[in-house]
Design an enzyme around this catalytic site. Structure first.
Site, PDB file in Angstrom:
ATOM      1  CB  CYS A   1      28.004  72.476  31.604  1.00 51.41           C
ATOM      2  SG  CYS A   1      26.480  71.603  31.208  1.00 51.41           S
TER       3      CYS A   1
ATOM      4  CG  HIS B   1      30.461  69.133  27.566  1.00 48.40           C
ATOM      5  ND1 HIS B   1      30.975  69.687  28.719  1.00 48.40           N
ATOM      6  CD2 HIS B   1      29.141  69.468  27.557  1.00 48.40           C
ATOM      7  CE1 HIS B   1      30.012  70.310  29.381  1.00 48.40           C
ATOM      8  NE2 HIS B   1      28.882  70.201  28.692  1.00 48.40           N
ATOM      9  CD  GLU B   2      27.125  69.594  24.306  1.00 41.42           C
ATOM     10  OE1 GLU B   2      26.105  69.199  24.904  1.00 41.42           O
ATOM     11  OE2 GLU B   2      27.719  70.653  24.605  1.00 41.42           O
TER      12      GLU B   2
ATOM     13  CG  HIS C   1      25.036  66.937  28.550  1.00 34.91           C
ATOM     14  ND1 HIS C   1      24.657  67.237  29.837  1.00 34.91           N
ATOM     15  CD2 HIS C   1      25.773  67.989  28.125  1.00 34.91           C
ATOM     16  CE1 HIS C   1      25.150  68.428  30.171  1.00 34.91           C
ATOM     17  NE2 HIS C   1      25.840  68.907  29.158  1.00 34.91           N
TER      18      HIS C   1
END
Ligand code: ZN
Ligand code: ZN
Lengths: 259, 259
Positions: A178, A220-221, A224
């Site tokens: 990241c 993953h995004e 966030h």
């Protein structure tokens, strides 16, 4: 040139682990604001920051203006790294040309955190993600690796208000990193097949069916935007420096690959 | 001077997260070997490495000769950080004077891992910890912080085959770091009162009754001997760069301090 002009050329910093903005729930982008100069500028900045890193994905909270530059108040932790501690307090010489240094001189008061200015920063934590993976990036990795990861190039995707759904229960365990956690990687289990719906930068509905590596990046995004970092999901015994990436896994770790 | 002489002056590197030696169970030091040149040299090296860092504690596995310098084989993970990836493959220019660079040219074959040489390295994972905390180190931290942490100076301690027992159920949550995880910190819950028995560097039995910060250091270092890093025990949402150390905790994190 005036400082105002200078600032226009400066890309936002990537927010690093520990900044509370990385742990906040992002808000939806309103349909009416999508065409605004502000949102379009954020999208352009995100694309530039992602490509400059370089990385294959970025979420809006990662360019939220970091409070860290301006607040050194509470409990410092312990050492080891008194060296680092000193660096934290003194401006780093190599960064002397960076305009943010001016801001570093001042501290934000605790009362100020509720202020309009800081709230505006929090307001920037909107649901936007950008991602792309290129032939060139992929060419840096060994073939057998990218094959195992099911990693294929895809063009730039800008997704506002993404909603992610898994499309199967298949998962895979691979290392990921990241941009907000420099220099480290860990193995994270991710779904192999996902669908993401949302809006493009012009406000048009889009739907992406993704699998393999692209599905990993999307998860993953999107994490966030929920205030979740991969360290919250990693198999902690696999956490390692980039330099140690290819070392064998510790005893008892599950094997990498499709589960 | 010959390379042999040169090497004598070189301190062992600190092993970084990801190296399997950090996840191995260390073996006991045999009473007969305590007086040996080898064990005494390891202890001297550990003290020097700890002080040079500088840090307040170090465990023997942290100076185990790292395999990482010699093995770049399997699955690399993704980036982001292609930049870092490239650095990993090319020797770093600033380290050009470091004798270990000679070793970096060669790769260890997978079959070689079971070899005598590598087994000797694993054999180095013996139960030794060193720790000390000084007035000077403590003076770098704010008074109210060191008071909350119950952090007081203590002289150098060298403990072979330490056995740790908690002496009460009181715990505290504070940030800690590790020389094997550069640049980051996280909050870890630790017992406040512990007793550690073991041997000193001359083979004499010792017993330390520790509380507060010293108890934390002892738990951290004894964990290393069991192959456990603080990232295996941290509250992951508190994980952060040193630069972000003083930023507020994310919503939902337990408060720092005595529990
Ligand atoms: Zn990320
Ligand atoms: Zn440590």
């Amino acid at each position: 040139p005036g400082l105002g002009e200078k600032k226009k050329m400066v890309l936002p910093d990537i927010v690093k682990a520990g900044d509370p903005v990385l742990h906040e729930q992002a808000r939806e982008v309103e349909v009416e604001e999508i065409g605004s100069e502000r949102i379009q500028k954020i999208i352009d900045d995100m694309i530039k920051v992602m490509r400059k890193a370089p990385g294959v994905g970025l979420a809006a909270p990662q360019i939220g203006i970091p409070l860290r530059k301006r607040k050194f108040v509470h409990m410092a932790g312990w050492f080891p790294g008194l060296g680092e501690k000193k660096k934290m307090v003194l401006p780093d010489i190599v960064k002397a040309g960076d305009p943010v240094l001016h801001e570093q001189a001042r501290e934000v008061e605790v009362e100020e955190i509720g202020s309009e200015r800081i709230q505006k920063i929090i307001d920037d934590m909107i649901k936007i993600i950008v991602l792309e993976d290129t032939k060139e990036y992929i060419s840096y990795a060994p073939k057998e690796e990218t094959k195992a990861q099911d990693r294929k190039p895809f063009d730039l995707l800008v997704i506002l208000n993404p909603k992610l759904k898994k499309k199967s229960n298949r998962t895979a365990l691979f290392f990921e990193g990241c941009l907000s956690v420099d220099g480290f990687r860990a193995a994270v289990e991710r779904y192999l097949d996902v669908e993401v719906t949302g809006l493009d930068r012009y406000g048009q509905p889009i739907k992406i069916d993704a699998s393999g590596w692209q599905a990993r990046i999307l998860q993953h995004e999107c994490d966030h935007l929920d205030g979740t970092l991969y360290v919250d999901k990693m198999i902690s015994k696999t956490f390692r420096t980039v330099e140690n990436l290819d070392l064998p896994l510790a005893d008892g770790c599950p094997k990498l690959g499709v589960r």
